[in-house]
Structures are given as structure tokens and as C-alpha cells.
Scaffold this active site. Structure first.
Site, short mmCIF file in Angstrom:
data_model
loop_
_atom_site.label_atom_id
_atom_site.label_comp_id
_atom_site.label_asym_id
_atom_site.label_seq_id
_atom_site.Cartn_x
_atom_site.Cartn_y
_atom_site.Cartn_z
N CYS A 78 0.84 -1.20 0.00
CA CYS A 78 0.00 0.00 0.00
C CYS A 78 0.87 1.25 0.00
O CYS A 78 0.58 2.22 -0.70
CB CYS A 78 -0.93 0.01 1.21
SG CYS A 78 -2.14 -1.32 1.22
N GLY A 79 1.94 1.21 0.77
CA GLY A 79 2.85 2.36 0.81
C GLY A 79 3.45 2.67 -0.54
O GLY A 79 3.49 3.83 -0.97
#
Length: 184
Positions: free
Chosen positions: A72-73
Site C-alpha cells: 500500500c505504501g
């Protein structure tokens, strides 16, 4: 004779104990041509963001499992880097996960994100459920992308495998397609 009736399986709508969320949502991501379900969610900045208020411009919805996770980062950082490309199409980018506003606020500040992260926290995952991208087994949003046109219809959607960053090519192609359609 038994005092308890045997519970039979049925196709009836399953209700959560809260009585507020019913399991009658789509079981797969909504596809192009469907009207995007309206919602109003709190952003990392504490503001209410409503999909209906964004009519008249394309909207990119990025459903993702959780702040602070590695994939996600990378995904959210990529979108932050190419945000000017989305803005060339006058598109509003919105990140959505089941994390609460305070988690989003800390994450957005730490990563210097320039677009809103919306909290689908309570009732948990209700917006993800409406779009057919809630993972009830893990209590998270699936990794899914939606491009919504100016009139509120889904123009393009994509469900990515959980551990795979879907990148931005599909989003950019969908935005380009929308622009061509608008020009013709």
C-alpha cells in the site's frame, strides 16, 4: 422432541449484530456502466467528502487494505508522485481504507501525501461493500481501482491481487479514454 429448532440454511440476507450492515452488497467489484454508489466519508483532514459533491469531474477511487503496509505504501507513493498527471485530466484522487481518520492523518503526514485518504471505518467497510471490494474474512478493503466519470458512472474498474501494486497505467488509460469520449 427437541426444544430447539434445527437452523436451516437459506439465501436470506445475513445481518450483522449491529443491525446496520446487511450482507446484500455485490460480491464482486462493480463494473463499467454501473452508477457509482454515493458515499460521504471523513478525510484525514477531518472533512466530509461526498462522491456526489465531486460530480462534474472524473474521480479516481483507490481502495487499499491498510495504511503502513509495504505494498500500500508503494502504491500510494506512486500516485502521489504522478498526481500532476491525474490533475491534467481534472481528476480527483481519493484513497479509501478501513483505517480510522487518525491513522490516515498520521500516515498522510509521514508520507507527505497530497490527496485525501478517506476513512471507511464505521460502519466498517460499508463503502467498500457497496463497491463489491470488501474482504469480510480479513476485515479489510481489497486492492481495487475505480475511475468514475463526470456523471457518476463507473467508467473503469480493476481488482488487483492483494500483494500486487496495480500501478497507474490502467487509471491513466481510463482517464484518456474518458477525455476522448468527452471530445467526440
Amino acid at each position: 422432541m427437541s426444544l430447539f429448532k434445527k437452523k436451516e440454511k437459506s439465501n436470506a440476507v445475513a445481518e450483522f449484530d449491529s443491525g446496520r450492515i446487511k450482507d446484500d452488497y455485490p460480491k464482486s467489484p462493480l463494473q463499467a456502466g454501473f452508477s457509482a454508489p454515493d458515499f460521504s466519508l471523513e478525510s484525514d483532514a477531518g472533512e466530509k467528502v461526498s462522491l456526489a459533491d465531486l460530480r462534474g469531474q472524473p474521480v479516481i477511487l483507490v481502495f487499499y487494505p491498510a495504511d503502513w503496509s509495504p505494498v500500500c505504501g508503494d502504491q500510494l507513493a506512486l500516485y502521489n508522485e504522478i498526481l500532476p498527471m491525474f490533475e491534467e485530466y481534472n481528476a480527483q484522487l481519493l484513497g479509501i481504507s478501513v483505517d480510522n481518520r487518525w491513522c490516515h492523518q498520521a500516515y498522510a503526514q509521514d508520507r507527505n501525501l497530497k490527496y485525501p485518504l478517506l476513512s471507511d471505518f464505521e460502519p466498517k467497510g460499508e463503502v467498500a461493500r457497496k463497491f463489491g471490494v470488501y474482504d469480510s474474512q480479513n476485515g479489510l478493503s481489497q486492492r481495487a481501482l475505480f475511475v468514475i466519470d463526470e456523471g457518476g458512472k463507473i467508467h473503469w474498474s480493476y481488482l488487483s491481487p492483494g500483494g500486487v501494486n496495480p500501478g497507474a497505467d490502467g487509471i491513466l488509460s481510463a482517464l484518456e479514454s474518458l477525455q476522448k469520449r468527452k471530445g467526440s
